[in-house]
Write an enzyme that holds these catalytic residues in place. Sequence first.
Site, PDB file in Angstrom:
ATOM      1  N   ASP A   1       0.776  -1.236   0.000  1.00  0.00           N
ATOM      2  CA  ASP A   1       0.000   0.000   0.000  1.00  0.00           C
ATOM      3  C   ASP A   1       0.811   1.292   0.000  1.00  0.00           C
ATOM      4  O   ASP A   1       0.220   2.369  -0.039  1.00  0.00           O
ATOM      5  CB  ASP A   1      -0.931   0.029   1.221  1.00  0.00           C
ATOM      6  CG  ASP A   1      -1.874  -1.160   1.252  1.00  0.00           C
ATOM      7  OD1 ASP A   1      -2.325  -1.577   0.169  1.00  0.00           O
ATOM      8  OD2 ASP A   1      -2.143  -1.677   2.345  1.00  0.00           O
TER       9      ASP A   1
ATOM     10  N   CYS B   1       6.515  -0.186   1.082  1.00  0.00           N
ATOM     11  CA  CYS B   1       6.187  -1.545   0.636  1.00  0.00           C
ATOM     12  C   CYS B   1       6.846  -1.834  -0.708  1.00  0.00           C
ATOM     13  O   CYS B   1       7.409  -2.916  -0.921  1.00  0.00           O
ATOM     14  CB  CYS B   1       4.674  -1.720   0.518  1.00  0.00           C
ATOM     15  SG  CYS B   1       3.764  -1.479   2.057  1.00  0.00           S
TER      16      CYS B   1
ATOM     17  N   CYS C   1      10.911  11.626  20.776  1.00  0.00           N
ATOM     18  CA  CYS C   1       9.707  10.930  20.311  1.00  0.00           C
ATOM     19  C   CYS C   1       8.905  11.859  19.404  1.00  0.00           C
ATOM     20  O   CYS C   1       8.610  12.992  19.783  1.00  0.00           O
ATOM     21  CB  CYS C   1       8.868  10.496  21.502  1.00  0.00           C
ATOM     22  SG  CYS C   1       7.408   9.564  21.043  1.00  0.00           S
TER      23      CYS C   1
ATOM     24  N   ASP D   1     -12.790  19.892 -18.827  1.00  0.00           N
ATOM     25  CA  ASP D   1     -13.629  19.319 -19.870  1.00  0.00           C
ATOM     26  C   ASP D   1     -14.790  20.279 -20.130  1.00  0.00           C
ATOM     27  O   ASP D   1     -15.103  21.129 -19.298  1.00  0.00           O
ATOM     28  CB  ASP D   1     -14.153  17.959 -19.412  1.00  0.00           C
ATOM     29  CG  ASP D   1     -14.942  17.255 -20.501  1.00  0.00           C
ATOM     30  OD1 ASP D   1     -14.538  17.346 -21.671  1.00  0.00           O
ATOM     31  OD2 ASP D   1     -15.968  16.639 -20.185  1.00  0.00           O
TER      32      ASP D   1
ATOM     33  N   THR E   1     -18.186  19.213 -21.700  1.00  0.00           N
ATOM     34  CA  THR E   1     -19.485  18.608 -21.446  1.00  0.00           C
ATOM     35  C   THR E   1     -19.616  18.137 -20.006  1.00  0.00           C
ATOM     36  O   THR E   1     -18.840  17.314 -19.536  1.00  0.00           O
ATOM     37  CB  THR E   1     -19.697  17.415 -22.401  1.00  0.00           C
ATOM     38  OG1 THR E   1     -19.498  17.850 -23.740  1.00  0.00           O
ATOM     39  CG2 THR E   1     -21.091  16.844 -22.244  1.00  0.00           C
TER      40      THR E   1
ATOM     41  N   ASP F   1       7.067  17.889  25.274  1.00  0.00           N
ATOM     42  CA  ASP F   1       6.526  17.124  24.156  1.00  0.00           C
ATOM     43  C   ASP F   1       5.008  17.249  24.105  1.00  0.00           C
ATOM     44  O   ASP F   1       4.417  17.448  23.042  1.00  0.00           O
ATOM     45  CB  ASP F   1       6.928  15.656  24.284  1.00  0.00           C
ATOM     46  CG  ASP F   1       6.575  14.856  23.052  1.00  0.00           C
ATOM     47  OD1 ASP F   1       7.172  15.112  21.992  1.00  0.00           O
ATOM     48  OD2 ASP F   1       5.676  13.992  23.141  1.00  0.00           O
TER      49      ASP F   1
END
Length: 732
Positions: A30, A34, A372, A416, A418, A710
Amino acid sequence: MSGTTPVKTTQHQTPPAASAPTTLRVQGMDCGGCERKVESALTRLNHVEQVSASAVTGTVQLTSLPGQSLPRAEIESTITALGYQVMNESSAAHGEKSATRWWQTPKGRLVLVSGVLLALAWGLKFAWPALGSWPFIAATLVGLVPIIQHAWQALKLGNPFTIEMLMSIAAMGALAINAAAEAAVVVFLFAVGELLEGVAAAQARRSISALSKLTPSTARLLEQGEIREVAAASLEPGQRVQVRPGDRLPCDGQIMSGNSSIDESPVNGESVPRERGEGEAVFAGTVNLDGILEVEVTRSAENNTIARVIKLVEEAQASKAPVARFIDRFAFYYMPAVVGVALLVAIVPPLVSSMLWSESIYRALALLLIACPCALVISTPAAIAAGLSVGARNGLLMKGGAVLEQLGKLKRVALDKTGTLTAGKPTVTDVESFNGVSLDEVVRLAAALEQGASHPLAVAISDYFYSDDVHNNDAQLGSSLPVVHGGRALAGQGVAGEVEGRELMLVSPRYLQRFDNSANDWDARIEALEQQGKSLTVLVENQRPIGLIALRDEPREDAREGLQALERLGVQAVMLSGDNARTVAAIGEQLGIEAEGELMPEDKAQRVRQWQAQRLGPIGKVGDGINDAPALAAAEVGIAMGSGTDVALETADAALLKNRVGGIAEMIALSRATMRNVKTNVALALGFKALFLVSTALGITGMWVAVMADTGATVLVTLNALHLLRYRFTDV
């Protein structure tokens, strides 16, 4: 190789040719990460020369070394070991028809489980404080297991610094310093992001299967005077098929006998059906409206118009280089730097000074905590989510943050005609009368001849008869039409019948040449109206014209205003249409926009690619039909009108659900506002990180300050993103 079998040789040895690429459909692939994992693993296999993986189309294409075959079993086992599934053709086709719901996927189940555990952990924290952080630790570990697995797979392939590795170290570091609640939240948010990525990829793949449904599954094959049904995919050039009224054409071909009106809008966007006769070409996926046609196949199923459109969409989608997520790009430098600094903070001070090991480790753990990426993980998605929410509330659907980001960069938009700049259906624009017949009488008689017909021109004339414009002019018309006797079609040229004892015909201007070639007063008027791109139908009584009706697909009421809004944003608008050049030029002049007509789907996609090659900036494409799908996919951002076809909506990156041309400018303005918000959030998050990384490394601030810093950064960027929800669309 040894043996006694003689080998036949020739004087000129031809080197073995490279084999054709093999394409596998892979489920669960996905994202760009990957793709890189699959390509890296398969490239190492014997006999494999080249590998190209595409998360968008869910395919892996492999080429073997010359003269060698691909190790299919080894390839499939390697892909399976990476956590993906190779699908055979039957399961792939079944998967396209019955798409898996997001909550039925492994990523979806992980989000649900970790989300429930996180909510349960918070509940237990308040109900039984004595449990401490164990519920959060459990929630973290459940969500972290697949992340660590992916990090380990990437590490084995020589890529240690990935987003999965960063998340693993950040979460484990948070657990080590007893910040389990924060670790659980970060892991859950990461899982949600991974799930959304998979949903978007699956949606893109479904658009391809929607295209293939345009061609009918069967065809009526003509052989030796007999008709039998065969699979449309089996048709070969030279065979002949019969196409009945209302049927879709199963092939690209040439009409051998018959005349009919053909609705070509699925292929070229033509707003008005075209009359086609013997010797003329027709395309797969178009609709035969009137007569029975005998068509000779000119292209096989894999090479017909619809198949070529599908190929163009797949290529355009796969050619879009996956945009790496901001945090993934940043982590390439951020992760090794932070880990290195943390190790130095833990080891060096005790060796060169009197600092205790416990103190140095404490600082290192605090450093990992402040490192983090909570604020960074939330900053961009929070702003993007707010922008998408504002857009959705205003009928502007954008399929993800990448689309929202690209919209603000657009410099040119191709639209476009139409159904996009025009209403998408013909309407009556002019009525002329001759030989003493009134205008209202022309409309009444024409509507009588066309009553009950489904042809777009017939519907437009009937609608015009029943409109207030006509009845307000002549209150005596009434609301019903006279009965037609002997009604009949005229071989693709019009209709005829007897109305109130009068023999009438409603035909095209070309039909008049059959019985009158002399110059007449109406000839100049017909030519003038046709020069304006209008379709004409002439009412004839006893071979003498008594009136004519002109029709055209007119611009939307908001078209000019929407184009002006684009101009104010510095975005150039261009019209690309498959309609005839005269109609396109007339509409373009009326709207004050550059226009080009008579373009096939591949021509529109080619125009987009030409502009991209000229480096004119990101290109947007707006359309509503199947014919727009290749250009929608080729453009950086494809935008579908809400009234468009399912394929246009699926292929496009964004959709105007309220069907307003002005929505294009609103999308662009919203994108620019959202990206300003994102930049502010990133600056806040990185600023806090930089400040407290330094103070923590120097021992000025400790764990609790790191946690507060944080959390504070996270709160700030979230509040700033929520501020975007108050965005109001103003004149742009």
